[in-house]
Write a protein that holds these residues in place. Sequence first.
Motif, PDB file in Angstrom:
ATOM      1  N   TYR A 301       0.831  -1.207   0.000  1.00  0.00           N
ATOM      2  CA  TYR A 301       0.000   0.000   0.000  1.00  0.00           C
ATOM      3  C   TYR A 301       0.873   1.267   0.000  1.00  0.00           C
ATOM      4  CZ  TYR A 301      -3.281   3.587   1.305  1.00  0.00           C
ATOM      5  OH  TYR A 301      -4.029   4.732   1.312  1.00  0.00           O
ATOM      6  N   ILE A 355      -8.344  -3.632   1.627  1.00  0.00           N
ATOM      7  CA  ILE A 355      -7.433  -2.478   1.552  1.00  0.00           C
ATOM      8  C   ILE A 355      -7.001  -2.052   2.953  1.00  0.00           C
ATOM      9  CG2 ILE A 355      -7.275  -0.048   0.882  1.00  0.00           C
ATOM     10  CD1 ILE A 355      -9.163  -0.706  -1.458  1.00  0.00           C
ATOM     11  N   LYS A 359      -3.204  -1.919   4.502  1.00  0.00           N
ATOM     12  CA  LYS A 359      -2.611  -0.756   5.169  1.00  0.00           C
ATOM     13  C   LYS A 359      -1.856  -1.165   6.424  1.00  0.00           C
ATOM     14  CE  LYS A 359      -5.959   2.716   3.562  1.00  0.00           C
ATOM     15  NZ  LYS A 359      -7.041   3.644   3.966  1.00  0.00           N
TER      16      LYS A 359
END
Length: 369
Positions: A301, A355, A359
Amino acid sequence: MMLMNLPKAFSLLGDYSEPYAWFPESASSFSEINDSLYYWITITCMVFFVPIVIALFYFAVKYNKPKGTKAESNVAHNTVLEVTWSIVPSFFLVGMFIFGAKAFLEMRDVPDGANEINVQAFKWGWTIDYGSGVFHPELHILKDEPVKLSMRSTDVIHSLYIPAFRAKKDIVPGRYNYMWFKPTVASEKVSDEELAAAIKQTKDLGESWNFDEHQFTPDGYRFYDLYCAEYCGTNHSEMQTVVVVHETLEDLNAWIKQYSKRDASVPPAEYGEKLYKNRGCAGCHSIDGTKRVGPSFAELYGRPEEMITGDKINADENYIRESILYPKAQVVAGYQPVMPSYKGQLSDDDIYSLIEYMKTLAKDGGAAK
């Protein structure tokens, strides 16, 4: 050491459950008839093979002549004997064909009312569609209920094989392939203490769930193995999952419900980690930087990635979302465009959770880029 491995050598299907067992556990309505046919054909062959070999050596010794001795001609024959050894074996051959064809046709004839489940095969994993937006790599079914699998492949030829069910079917790209079976033995559930200890061990080690070591699923169910039996590429041996047979419909529905969507009390990153392990991401994307089929999620990320087109793209939320839904739109340099699309299989919340999980693997924990 060699003697210790003999039980595995005796197992014809490599998934043996008992020492010196010819076959794995019998757990479907097809198992008994297929095993009986195998034993019958094998014993019949041995009944003819052993006397023929003995007679071969006996006559070879009896009529052995010293080198250089002139051969003698013998044209006598026994009509009754010749007719007998020609007619009698034919009855066995016809019997093998009739019972074999009957078993084959039964496996091809899907009974009315069978529970239909869609299966997607891809390099190198499985996605099982339980309807209502519920997808999972494990196959969960109900005991004593016929199950029809409607299978398709998104890339190359695969073959779904469940040794305990004696069920196998090739999955050819560009068409739907079908198979059915009726499981007859329910999967046991381990104790809460054993499950809790295994979960704690997995978390302490920071590894993915080890099915081989624990021999039960992260939900505590014992399982039957499910393999791809058609060589489909470099990671073919990793294309395997498990089958769980539930004793009651209530138990099966409860299992499906817990994977239908994220509970409001579960943090997105935690749910994203669960999806990473359950939806096949772990097979192609490591979290420790190791290169696999696709880029590692470790520190992905926010990292600039070079595409095969030469462009550089920052791996932000939009890029990751596009890579999940349209994986061939932007391919990272050094990797092949083999990832299947998860469009329609992951909800917006699922992608958001993934997502958020990525992170947590970033250097700074996914601080704003």
